[in-house]
Write a protein that holds these residues in place. Structure first.
Motif, mmCIF file in Angstrom:
data_model
loop_
_atom_site.group_PDB
_atom_site.id
_atom_site.type_symbol
_atom_site.label_atom_id
_atom_site.label_comp_id
_atom_site.label_asym_id
_atom_site.label_seq_id
_atom_site.Cartn_x
_atom_site.Cartn_y
_atom_site.Cartn_z
ATOM 1 N N ARG A 314 0.815 -1.210 -0.223
ATOM 2 C CA ARG A 314 0.104 -0.024 0.063
ATOM 3 C C ARG A 314 0.852 1.138 0.055
ATOM 4 N NH1 ARG A 314 -5.474 -0.685 -0.662
ATOM 5 N NH2 ARG A 314 -5.886 1.467 0.066
ATOM 6 N N LYS A 316 2.849 4.506 -1.739
ATOM 7 C CA LYS A 316 2.415 5.369 -2.627
ATOM 8 C C LYS A 316 2.504 4.800 -4.187
ATOM 9 C CE LYS A 316 6.656 8.021 -2.852
ATOM 10 N NZ LYS A 316 7.366 9.403 -2.498
ATOM 11 N N VAL A 319 -0.090 1.200 -4.139
ATOM 12 C CA VAL A 319 -1.307 1.349 -4.129
ATOM 13 C C VAL A 319 -2.261 1.554 -5.331
ATOM 14 C CG1 VAL A 319 -1.583 3.754 -3.605
ATOM 15 C CG2 VAL A 319 -3.114 2.393 -2.565
ATOM 16 N N GLU A 320 -1.460 2.218 -6.290
ATOM 17 C CA GLU A 320 -2.015 2.562 -7.625
ATOM 18 C C GLU A 320 -2.482 1.357 -8.359
ATOM 19 O OE1 GLU A 320 -2.866 5.475 -8.724
ATOM 20 O OE2 GLU A 320 -2.066 6.360 -6.966
ATOM 21 N N ASN A 323 -6.396 1.036 -8.137
ATOM 22 C CA ASN A 323 -7.090 2.288 -8.589
ATOM 23 C C ASN A 323 -7.818 1.797 -9.308
ATOM 24 O OD1 ASN A 323 -7.797 4.833 -9.859
ATOM 25 N ND2 ASN A 323 -5.715 5.596 -9.546
ATOM 26 N N VAL A 364 -10.153 9.150 -5.266
ATOM 27 C CA VAL A 364 -9.286 9.506 -3.799
ATOM 28 C C VAL A 364 -8.249 10.432 -4.155
ATOM 29 C CG1 VAL A 364 -7.898 8.695 -2.098
ATOM 30 C CG2 VAL A 364 -9.777 7.273 -2.722
ATOM 31 N N ARG A 369 -3.472 9.462 -0.863
ATOM 32 C CA ARG A 369 -3.404 8.077 -1.083
ATOM 33 C C ARG A 369 -2.174 7.380 -0.468
ATOM 34 N NH1 ARG A 369 -3.993 8.552 -7.807
ATOM 35 N NH2 ARG A 369 -5.873 9.616 -7.821
ATOM 36 N N ASP A 370 -1.167 8.341 0.155
ATOM 37 C CA ASP A 370 -0.161 7.602 0.578
ATOM 38 C C ASP A 370 -0.171 7.742 2.230
ATOM 39 O OD1 ASP A 370 2.574 6.841 1.427
ATOM 40 O OD2 ASP A 370 3.611 8.588 0.639
#
Length: 493
Positions: A314, A316, A319-320, A323, A364, A369-370
């Motif tokens: 997760r 930065k 986590v994409e 998306n 988001v 997100r981070d």
């Protein structure tokens, strides 16, 4: 009156200490304040009215109150069962020992202990008293009392200052007084503060005692605690916590103390550790050390790799991959249409419901997100470097999970955690204080941990915790020379 004869035969722990050949530092030796003397100090600090208020508070709550409430009331108001019979009543000598500083001091060799950090019993949770005036007075009196009664025994006993954390200003004021005025060298902070949920209490003020959240100072706190962390670094004080989780979350049985007790120290400590970590406290104050007492270390051995696992999935960049913009909607619809069967047929326009809500492209913002942003982690090793050197784990002598701290093959980067002896002498789980050290060594005898790990457990890690913040912490003590030699060997670490 004839003198009481203390045990003359060397205990198992005393014999073990002779065999080991290096000092033993116990980081959690509980003592019982002498009530009348403490009340005298409290009267001087806060006046007779405050002292009476305190006596009324400790007399009318907790164990006695629970026993005097009907079963119907317990069920109706969900009143948790509180601790009961928590002192070593079967062992009168030990009971007196934890209450009389000179007797504690006299028996240290029997316990196999060279030096001990002393924790209170009566005022252990004084920093969590909700009433501002009463809390400030009891905390100040507790620190004055500890400083006075242990001053002549400072070469082997070092009492902690108890520090309230309701605001950074209050915490700073008490820490400065404890260190600069009273000369105390170790400090125990409240592990959390219960704060009323503003929106609920504003509408329903009568719910203030129940409608609360837990503030753990690192993330989501209404206060900036950085000035306090900076003050601790300035004063060269390592911070410990003896936080209770009983009465919180799922530990609220109305009938069973054991149900509430098991795991409560670990759960509350984990909450604080995560908060400090995610709040970037160890990142901004890399020299600041925290010790979590009585919760064991298995929770730390789980949290440490878990933080790394979550960051790997997760962070930065990673986590994409979750998306919703990545979804090939055309392919998704085609797959459902071809393989979905009759229960999907004719209902593809409802695909946004259920598990596939993500096709709604929930947005988001980039800056949200981070969730590791406050820590500045770029690689997994950064988590190791912001966790292992800063967090110490106090473990009771007979805790069978000690080995998890030294399981190098099972821990990330083969880095052991900094576990240390935290005997909890003075409480019900230590049936005979003179057996505690010897009990802890059984893990070496069984081959569960190595002799080298054991030395870290009872000497190296406690020294690292306190001398790592304050090189002079052990100056003037019976272990000063051995500590100096260890620090020289370890390069001051």
């Amino acid at each position: 009156m004839s003198s009481i004869i203390l045990p003359k035969t060397k205990s198992r722990s005393a014999l073990l200490r002779e065999k080991l050949g290096y000092p033993i530092v116990d980081t959690d030796f509980h003592t019982e304040e002498f009530g009348p003397a403490f009340i005298d100090v409290l009267k001087k600090v806060g006046g007779a009215e405050i002292a009476a208020k305190y006596v009324a508070a400790i007399s009318g709550t907790g164990r006695a109150q629970w026993l005097n409430i009907s079963d119907e009331e317990k069920k109706e108001f969900r009143i948790s069962r509180t601790p009961w019979w928590t002192r070593p009543a079967h062992n009168t000598l030990d009971l007196a020992t934890i209450s009389i500083p000179s007797l504690t001091y006299k028996r240290l060799d029997e316990f196999g202990i060279d030096f001990a950090i002393v924790y209170p019993n009566l005022t252990l949770f004084a920093p969590s008293i909700p009433d501002d005036e009463l809390r400030r007075a009891v905390v100040r009196a507790a620190n004055i009392y500890s400083a006075e009664v242990y001053r002549e025994y400072s070469d082997r006993l070092s009492p902690v200052a108890v520090i309230p954390m309701h605001t950074p200003e209050e915490a700073i004021e008490e820490l400065e007084y404890a260190v600069n005025v009273l000369g105390l060298k170790a400090a125990m902070i409240a592990g959390h503060v219960k704060r009323p949920i503003p929106g609920i209490v504003k509408k329903y003020p009568e719910l203030e005692k129940e409608a609360f959240y837990i503030d753990t100072y690192g993330i989501d706190s209404p206060y900036d605690y950085d000035p306090f962390w900076a003050k601790a670094v300035e004063l060269k004080v390592s911070l410990s916590t003896h936080v209770s989780g009983q009465g919180l979350d799922t530990r609220r049985s109305i009938s069973n103390y054991m149900y509430n007790h098991i795991g409560h120290f670990a759960a509350a400590s984990e909450a604080l550790a995560k908060s400090l970590f995610f709040g970037g406290v160890t990142s901004r104050f890399p020299s600041l050390k925290f010790a979590f007492l009585e919760g064991g270390v298995s929770w730390g051995a789980s949290l440490y790799p878990d933080l790394i696992w979550h960051w790997q999935r997760r962070n930065k960049a990673a986590v994409e991959q979750y998306n919703p913009e990545n979804i090939d909607k055309e392919l998704l619809y085609a797959l459902y249409e071809e393989y979905g069967g009759d229960h999907v047929k004719g209902r593809l326009d409802q695909l946004h419901l259920g598990a596939n809500y993500l096709i709604n492209n929930t947005v988001v913002p980039l800056e949200l997100r981070d969730e590791f942003a406050d820590i500045g982690i770029e690689k997994a090793e950064d988590i190791r470097d912001l966790f292992v050197p800063n967090f110490y784990f106090g473990i009771e002598a007979d805790d069978p999970t000690i080995h998890t701290a030294f399981d190098r093959k099972g821990l990330p980067f083969e880095t052991p955690l900094r576990a240390f002896l935290s005997s909890d002498a003075g409480h019900w789980d230590v049936r005979n204080i003179a057996d505690a050290l010897a009990d802890s060594y059984e893990l070496v005898e069984k081959g569960v941990i190595s002799a080298s790990d054991y030395k870290d457990f009872v000497f190296t890690n406690p020294v690292s915790l306190y001398a790592g913040s304050n090189p002079d912490f052990f100056k003037g003590t019976v272990v000063e020379k051995q500590v100096d030699a260890l620090l020289k060997e370890k390069g001051g670490q």
